[in-house]
Design a protein around this motif. Structure first.
Motif, short mmCIF file in Angstrom:
data_model
loop_
_atom_site.label_atom_id
_atom_site.label_comp_id
_atom_site.label_asym_id
_atom_site.label_seq_id
_atom_site.Cartn_x
_atom_site.Cartn_y
_atom_site.Cartn_z
N ALA A 42 1.25 5.67 1.19
CA ALA A 42 0.35 4.52 1.04
C ALA A 42 -0.62 4.44 2.22
CB ALA A 42 1.15 3.23 0.93
N ILE A 43 -1.87 4.20 1.88
CA ILE A 43 -2.90 3.97 2.89
C ILE A 43 -3.36 2.53 2.73
CG2 ILE A 43 -5.17 4.64 3.76
CD1 ILE A 43 -4.65 7.40 2.39
N PRO A 44 -2.98 1.64 3.66
CA PRO A 44 -3.36 0.23 3.52
C PRO A 44 -4.85 0.03 3.81
CG PRO A 44 -2.10 0.56 5.53
CD PRO A 44 -2.16 1.89 4.83
N ILE A 45 -5.56 -0.51 2.83
CA ILE A 45 -7.00 -0.77 3.02
C ILE A 45 -7.35 -2.21 2.66
CG2 ILE A 45 -7.68 1.62 2.66
CD1 ILE A 45 -8.66 0.71 -0.14
N GLY A 46 -6.37 -3.05 2.52
CA GLY A 46 -6.58 -4.43 2.12
C GLY A 46 -5.37 -4.91 1.35
N PRO A 47 -5.56 -5.84 0.44
CA PRO A 47 -4.40 -6.35 -0.29
C PRO A 47 -3.79 -5.31 -1.24
CG PRO A 47 -6.41 -7.33 -1.14
CD PRO A 47 -6.79 -6.54 0.07
N VAL A 48 -4.54 -4.28 -1.60
CA VAL A 48 -4.06 -3.24 -2.50
C VAL A 48 -4.19 -1.89 -1.78
CG1 VAL A 48 -4.33 -2.15 -4.75
CG2 VAL A 48 -4.85 -4.58 -4.49
N VAL A 81 12.35 -3.90 -8.32
CA VAL A 81 12.63 -5.34 -8.47
C VAL A 81 13.99 -5.70 -7.88
CG1 VAL A 81 13.15 -7.11 -10.21
CG2 VAL A 81 11.08 -5.76 -10.41
N VAL A 82 14.98 -4.80 -8.03
CA VAL A 82 16.30 -5.12 -7.48
C VAL A 82 16.39 -4.89 -5.98
CG1 VAL A 82 17.51 -4.72 -9.66
CG2 VAL A 82 17.34 -2.86 -8.01
N GLY A 83 15.30 -4.41 -5.38
CA GLY A 83 15.25 -4.33 -3.93
C GLY A 83 15.20 -2.94 -3.32
N LEU A 84 15.28 -1.91 -4.14
CA LEU A 84 15.18 -0.56 -3.57
C LEU A 84 13.77 -0.36 -3.04
CD1 LEU A 84 17.17 1.53 -6.20
CD2 LEU A 84 17.94 0.72 -3.96
N PRO A 85 13.61 0.33 -1.93
CA PRO A 85 12.29 0.46 -1.30
C PRO A 85 11.41 1.53 -1.97
CG PRO A 85 13.93 1.60 0.00
CD PRO A 85 14.67 0.93 -1.13
N VAL A 86 11.00 1.25 -3.21
CA VAL A 86 10.25 2.24 -3.99
C VAL A 86 8.79 1.85 -4.21
CG1 VAL A 86 12.30 3.13 -5.16
CG2 VAL A 86 10.99 1.26 -6.21
N PHE A 87 8.40 0.67 -3.77
CA PHE A 87 7.02 0.25 -3.94
C PHE A 87 6.19 0.71 -2.74
CE2 PHE A 87 8.64 -3.50 -6.69
CZ PHE A 87 8.68 -2.70 -7.80
N ALA A 88 4.91 0.46 -2.77
CA ALA A 88 3.98 0.95 -1.75
C ALA A 88 4.48 0.69 -0.34
CB ALA A 88 2.61 0.31 -1.94
N GLY A 89 4.46 1.75 0.46
CA GLY A 89 4.86 1.63 1.85
C GLY A 89 6.35 1.47 2.05
N GLY A 90 7.17 1.78 1.05
CA GLY A 90 8.62 1.67 1.18
C GLY A 90 9.14 0.26 1.09
N THR A 91 8.47 -0.57 0.31
CA THR A 91 8.94 -1.95 0.12
C THR A 91 9.60 -2.10 -1.24
OG1 THR A 91 6.82 -2.64 -0.80
CG2 THR A 91 7.09 -2.87 1.57
N GLY A 92 10.26 -3.21 -1.45
CA GLY A 92 10.91 -3.50 -2.72
C GLY A 92 11.16 -4.98 -2.84
N GLY A 93 11.71 -5.38 -3.96
CA GLY A 93 12.06 -6.77 -4.20
C GLY A 93 11.14 -7.40 -5.23
N ALA A 161 -14.27 -6.01 -6.05
CA ALA A 161 -14.67 -5.30 -4.83
C ALA A 161 -13.45 -4.83 -4.03
CB ALA A 161 -15.57 -6.19 -3.97
N LEU A 162 -12.38 -5.62 -4.03
CA LEU A 162 -11.19 -5.27 -3.26
C LEU A 162 -10.16 -4.47 -4.06
CD1 LEU A 162 -10.53 -8.61 -1.32
CD2 LEU A 162 -11.36 -6.44 -0.39
N GLY A 163 -10.09 -4.73 -5.37
CA GLY A 163 -9.02 -4.15 -6.19
C GLY A 163 -9.44 -2.99 -7.07
N MET A 164 -10.74 -2.69 -7.12
CA MET A 164 -11.16 -1.58 -7.97
C MET A 164 -12.14 -0.64 -7.27
SD MET A 164 -12.77 -1.57 -11.80
CE MET A 164 -14.50 -1.60 -11.39
N ALA A 165 -13.21 -1.17 -6.75
CA ALA A 165 -14.30 -0.33 -6.21
C ALA A 165 -13.83 0.72 -5.21
CB ALA A 165 -15.39 -1.22 -5.61
N PRO A 166 -12.97 0.38 -4.24
CA PRO A 166 -12.59 1.41 -3.26
C PRO A 166 -11.73 2.53 -3.85
CG PRO A 166 -11.85 -0.78 -2.53
CD PRO A 166 -12.42 -0.93 -3.90
N PHE A 167 -11.17 2.29 -5.02
CA PHE A 167 -10.21 3.22 -5.60
C PHE A 167 -10.81 4.18 -6.62
CE2 PHE A 167 -8.13 -0.68 -4.34
CZ PHE A 167 -7.20 -0.20 -3.44
N LEU A 168 -12.04 3.93 -7.05
CA LEU A 168 -12.64 4.76 -8.09
C LEU A 168 -12.72 6.25 -7.73
CD1 LEU A 168 -15.38 2.31 -9.40
CD2 LEU A 168 -13.26 2.97 -10.56
#
Length: 191
Positions: A42-48, A81-93, A161-168
């Motif tokens: 994961a490369i953090p560039i804002g909320p997404v 959802v059950v908490g395993l760290p599988v979401f972006a950046g090794g988070t979960g829950g 602008a934050l959730g789509m444009a940078p990712f195209l």
């Protein structure tokens, strides 16, 4: 008789009903694991953040179809959802589902189903794979950007602008890579 023809034939036994039924389950599990691995990059560039997991969602639909692709994404989401760290950046829950990126996570379900359904019904050509993944990306942006705007109170223009444009550009590269990977892997997965 090491290396003889008889020895090699013994290793390549015909598929039984049990191994044929087990194969898609193993592939679905593999793709759930690949989605988790893609989320760690994961490369953090804002909320997404920028992640590779959506490439594996696309590949899951292309290679497993709508039913098993959906199962793969469901397993991945359930693990997170059950908490395993599988979401972006090794988070979960479950909080991640209700956070700014929750629309993208939940959006993986209709995306993989759409990509899988298109892959099942269209000719197996790279142009159709790219079309299926492009349609999936549009659905993902619709789900993710709408959720981002709703959760954060951003205007639709700011959410785009934050959730789509940078990712195209990156998503275009991921779609191209996934099309090439699918082309190479399909013959091996479906002998």
């Amino acid at each position: 008789m090491n290396g003889s023809v008889e020895d090699k034939g013994a290793l390549q036994q015909p598929a039984t009903a049990a191994t044929t039924a087990l194969r898609p389950m193993v592939y679905a599990s593999l793709f759930a694991a690949l989605m988790a691995a893609g989320a760690y990059m994961a490369i953090p560039i804002g909320p997404v953040p920028i992640v590779l997991q959506n490439m594996f969602v696309f590949l899951s639909g292309l290679l497993l179809g709508s039913r098993w692709g959906l199962a793969s994404v469901a397993v991945y989401l359930l693990a997170g959802v059950v908490g395993l760290p599988v979401f972006a950046g090794g988070t979960g829950g479950i909080g991640r589902i209700f956070g700014p990126t929750g629309g993208f996570l939940i959006g993986y379900l209709p995306v993989v189903f759409l990509v899988g359904r298109m892959a099942e019904r269209l000719p197996r050509r790279m142009v159709w794979d790219v079309a299926a993944m492009t349609a999936g990306a549009m659905v993902l942006y619709a789900c993710g950007v709408a959720w981002l705007a709703a959760v954060t109170g951003l205007s639709p223009a700011k959410a785009l602008a934050l959730g789509m444009a940078p990712f195209l550009p990156g998503d275009a590269l991921k779609i191209a890579a996934a099309a090439l990977i699918a082309r190479a892997v399909r013959p091996v997965m479906n002998p």
